[in-house]
Motif scaffolding. Structure first.
Motif, PDB file in Angstrom:
ATOM      1  N   LYS A  79       0.732  -1.185  -0.014  1.00  0.00           N
ATOM      2  CA  LYS A  79      -0.187   0.021  -0.107  1.00  0.00           C
ATOM      3  C   LYS A  79       0.938   1.331   0.062  1.00  0.00           C
ATOM      4  CE  LYS A  79      -3.470  -2.298   2.833  1.00  0.00           C
ATOM      5  NZ  LYS A  79      -4.388  -2.194   4.074  1.00  0.00           N
ATOM      6  N   PRO A  80       0.577   2.504  -0.414  1.00  0.00           N
ATOM      7  CA  PRO A  80       1.090   3.736  -0.217  1.00  0.00           C
ATOM      8  C   PRO A  80       1.787   3.654   1.258  1.00  0.00           C
ATOM      9  CG  PRO A  80      -1.053   4.107  -1.278  1.00  0.00           C
ATOM     10  CD  PRO A  80      -0.931   2.626  -0.792  1.00  0.00           C
ATOM     11  N   GLY A  81       3.192   3.971   1.399  1.00  0.00           N
ATOM     12  CA  GLY A  81       3.840   3.963   2.455  1.00  0.00           C
ATOM     13  C   GLY A  81       4.131   2.629   3.118  1.00  0.00           C
ATOM     14  N   LEU A  82       3.743   1.392   2.682  1.00  0.00           N
ATOM     15  CA  LEU A  82       4.042   0.180   3.168  1.00  0.00           C
ATOM     16  C   LEU A  82       4.583  -0.711   1.788  1.00  0.00           C
ATOM     17  CD1 LEU A  82       0.501  -0.322   5.153  1.00  0.00           C
ATOM     18  CD2 LEU A  82       2.604   0.700   5.882  1.00  0.00           C
ATOM     19  N   HIS A  83       5.922  -1.165   2.340  1.00  0.00           N
ATOM     20  CA  HIS A  83       6.397  -1.863   1.265  1.00  0.00           C
ATOM     21  C   HIS A  83       7.174  -2.974   1.666  1.00  0.00           C
ATOM     22  CE1 HIS A  83       5.197   1.175  -1.836  1.00  0.00           C
ATOM     23  NE2 HIS A  83       5.669   2.086  -0.699  1.00  0.00           N
ATOM     24  N   TYR A  84       7.640  -3.887   0.852  1.00  0.00           N
ATOM     25  CA  TYR A  84       8.565  -5.195   1.291  1.00  0.00           C
ATOM     26  C   TYR A  84       9.122  -5.614  -0.026  1.00  0.00           C
ATOM     27  CZ  TYR A  84       5.255  -8.699  -0.291  1.00  0.00           C
ATOM     28  OH  TYR A  84       4.606  -9.348  -1.072  1.00  0.00           O
ATOM     29  N   HIS A  85      10.240  -6.311   0.079  1.00  0.00           N
ATOM     30  CA  HIS A  85      11.006  -7.249  -0.878  1.00  0.00           C
ATOM     31  C   HIS A  85      11.777  -8.217  -0.301  1.00  0.00           C
ATOM     32  CE1 HIS A  85      15.120  -5.640  -0.790  1.00  0.00           C
ATOM     33  NE2 HIS A  85      14.304  -4.361  -0.385  1.00  0.00           N
ATOM     34  N   LEU A  86      11.620  -9.526  -1.112  1.00  0.00           N
ATOM     35  CA  LEU A  86      12.643 -10.641  -0.782  1.00  0.00           C
ATOM     36  C   LEU A  86      13.966 -10.440  -0.939  1.00  0.00           C
ATOM     37  CD1 LEU A  86       9.888 -13.506  -1.514  1.00  0.00           C
ATOM     38  CD2 LEU A  86      10.186 -12.267   0.891  1.00  0.00           C
ATOM     39  N   GLU A  87      14.701 -11.167  -0.218  1.00  0.00           N
ATOM     40  CA  GLU A  87      16.031 -11.434  -0.540  1.00  0.00           C
ATOM     41  C   GLU A  87      16.282 -12.925  -0.166  1.00  0.00           C
ATOM     42  OE1 GLU A  87      20.642 -10.342   0.475  1.00  0.00           O
ATOM     43  OE2 GLU A  87      19.053  -9.291   1.748  1.00  0.00           O
ATOM     44  N   VAL A  88      16.351 -13.748  -1.250  1.00  0.00           N
ATOM     45  CA  VAL A  88      16.400 -15.287  -1.058  1.00  0.00           C
ATOM     46  C   VAL A  88      17.802 -15.628  -1.269  1.00  0.00           C
ATOM     47  CG1 VAL A  88      15.751 -17.486  -1.856  1.00  0.00           C
ATOM     48  CG2 VAL A  88      14.061 -15.765  -2.114  1.00  0.00           C
TER      49      VAL A  88
END
Length: 503
Positions: free
Chosen positions: A488-497
């Motif tokens: 959402k706007p202002g809420l982010h994530y990303h993976l590092e496998v």
């Protein structure tokens, strides 16, 4: 006697040589002063001196005596003519007086007192402007006037001299955390750790299915026959002797030289069995023929057998001593470490099922930590590996433990604990293993949380680090992650496998 008459004047003699320098004469009287020289040109304007430091303010002195009044200043120039005033009203004519009688002539009397000032008369016409007066003496210096209006900004001056280094400033605020970097290379081998406790023996795995019988591989090409030797000289024909008895068999002769090698074929385990079977059949054929085939000499049959044995020797040597290349891969990295003790960490090729070389796998071997076989994901943001299921199953059978790291980078969104409690919340992430089991909070299999900073919501990036270390290699790699937050706007994530490593 009397003196004679004077003789005739002789001829003028030649000029004499220049005389020697006489002694220096006395100094003469000083000359008249010269005329003043012409006025020189104006010199260049000197550089502006450096601004002196402000001196300290002195103490006020005692008041001086009152000076005498100064001389009267020079009369200034006549002011400009003013505008003519309005005409006044005419006055009332007085009544004529009575004419008096003429008195007697008398002596001139004393001057009387001046009469009072008469009324203002009618203003006269303006007179002509007089000549300008003489230049007056220079007056005293006036008081300093008010500061003038700020002038326009001047041009850029010449660069000044370099100033002295300033004092060291205070340390700045701590910057925001940067994005996570890529996976680094393996570090140097650390010091040996303490001996750990003996782990609990895991359950015995189910027996694997029996593999299918492989097909027989192709034989190598028969090498060319060697050149025949030179023909000997024909001997003289001897007398025909009587036929003697049959003698005993002579000793076996030396083997002939090997022919050129044929096209090499990469044998594997199933091909090894086929080659041995062919060798046994070839020996049986030779034994049953009993040398009845006169078209194939005995030396050619021995060369063929020797060539087959040479291939088998090379095949066994390559299996026992793999190089880790694409043409000669090893089963796992631990086999390379056991064969060659001086292997460096890096990229190698393995073939866990020892099949054809078309399905070899490129891996990273970590010999520093005991010979780990590490598989890299296709991309660090996806749970995908370029390994087939068959090769992965064989890799599981050849390993006794496995380890993998997964990091979730997040901005203002929790993934394990929400900050209200140390325990995971209901919507914490879950992981699916290779064999289909779920790893979740409160379940039978729980991932180890090394770091959980995603619960901090301060507008900066944080991370939660999960570690999966198991004695059952069938559980890794992780193939799925569930309950990830919706962006959402202002809420982010990303993976590092991270890579999955087997030992």
């Amino acid at each position: 006697g009397e003196p004679g008459d004077p003789g005739y004047i002789g001829q003028q003699g030649l000029d004499g040589g220049r005389g020697k320098h006489g002694q220096q004469g006395l100094p003469g009287n000083p000359g008249r002063p010269g005329k003043p020289g012409a006025k020189g040109s104006k010199g260049q304007e000197g550089r502006q001196g450096k601004t002196g430091s402000h001196g300290m303010q002195g103490s006020p002195g005692p008041p001086g005596p009152i000076g005498p009044p100064g001389p009267r200043g020079v009369v200034g120039r006549q002011g400009q003519e003013g505008a003519p005033g309005l005409d006044g009203l005419p006055g009332i004519n007085g009544k004529p007086g009575i004419q008096g009688e003429q008195g007697d002539d008398a002596s001139v009397g004393l001057f009387g007192k001046p009469g009072g000032r008469g009324r203002f008369g009618v203003p006269g016409l303006p007179g002509s402007q007089g000549p300008p007066g003489f230049k007056g003496e220079r007056g005293l210096r006036g008081q300093a006037g008010p500061p003038g209006i700020k002038g326009m900004e001047g041009g850029t001056g010449l660069p000044g001299k370099r100033g002295e280094p300033g004092s060291k400033g205070q340390p700045g605020d701590t910057g925001e955390s940067g994005f996570p970097g890529l996976m680094g290379v393996f570090g140097p081998k650390g010091h040996p750790g303490d001996v750990g406790f003996t782990g609990i023996q895991g359950p015995k795995g189910p027996p694997g299915l029996m593999g299918k019988e492989g097909i027989m591989g192709p034989f190598g090409m028969t090498g060319p026959t060697g050149h025949p030797g030179p023909k000997g000289y024909k001997g003289s024909q001897g007398d025909t002797g009587p036929q003697g008895p049959t003698g005993p068999a002579g000793p076996r002769g030396l083997p002939g030289p090997p022919g050129p090698p044929g096209i090499q074929v990469a044998f594997k385990h199933e091909e090894l069995g086929a080659a041995l079977q062919a060798y046994i059949e070839s020996k049986t054929t030779l034994r049953t023929e009993n040398y009845q085939n006169s078209d194939l000499p005995l030396i050619d049959q021995g060369a063929e057998i020797f060539k087959t044995l040479h291939y088998l020797s090379n095949l066994i040597h390559s299996i026992k001593n793999p190089l880790g290349t694409r043409d000669n891969p090893a089963r796992v990295c631990r086999d390379l470490m056991n064969c060659e003790q001086r292997m460096n960490d890096g990229t190698y090729w393995i073939d866990p099922n020892l099949g054809c070389t078309s399905d070899t796998v490129e891996v990273i071997c970590n010999f520093t930590n005991g010979g780990y076989t590490c598989l890299k994901p296709i991309t660090v943001s996806k749970l995908e590996f370029s390994v087939g299921r068959v090769q992965m199953n064989f890799l599981h059978l050849l390993s006794s433990e496995a380890v993998q790291h997964i990091t979730i980078h997040c901005l203002n969104v929790p993934v394990w604990a929400d900050g209200s409690a140390d325990k995971p919340f209901k919507q914490a992430v879950k992981f699916k293993s290779w064999n289909g089991l779920m790893m979740e909070a409160g379940g039978q299999l729980v991932p180890k949380v090394v770091l959980d900073d995603c619960q901090i919501k301060d507008g900066r990036w944080h991370q939660t680090h999960f570690l999966f270390h198991t004695q059952d290699p069938n559980q890794l790699p992780i193939v799925g992650i569930y309950n990830l937050p919706q962006p959402k706007p202002g809420l982010h994530y990303h993976l590092e496998v991270g890579p999955v490593c087997f030992l």
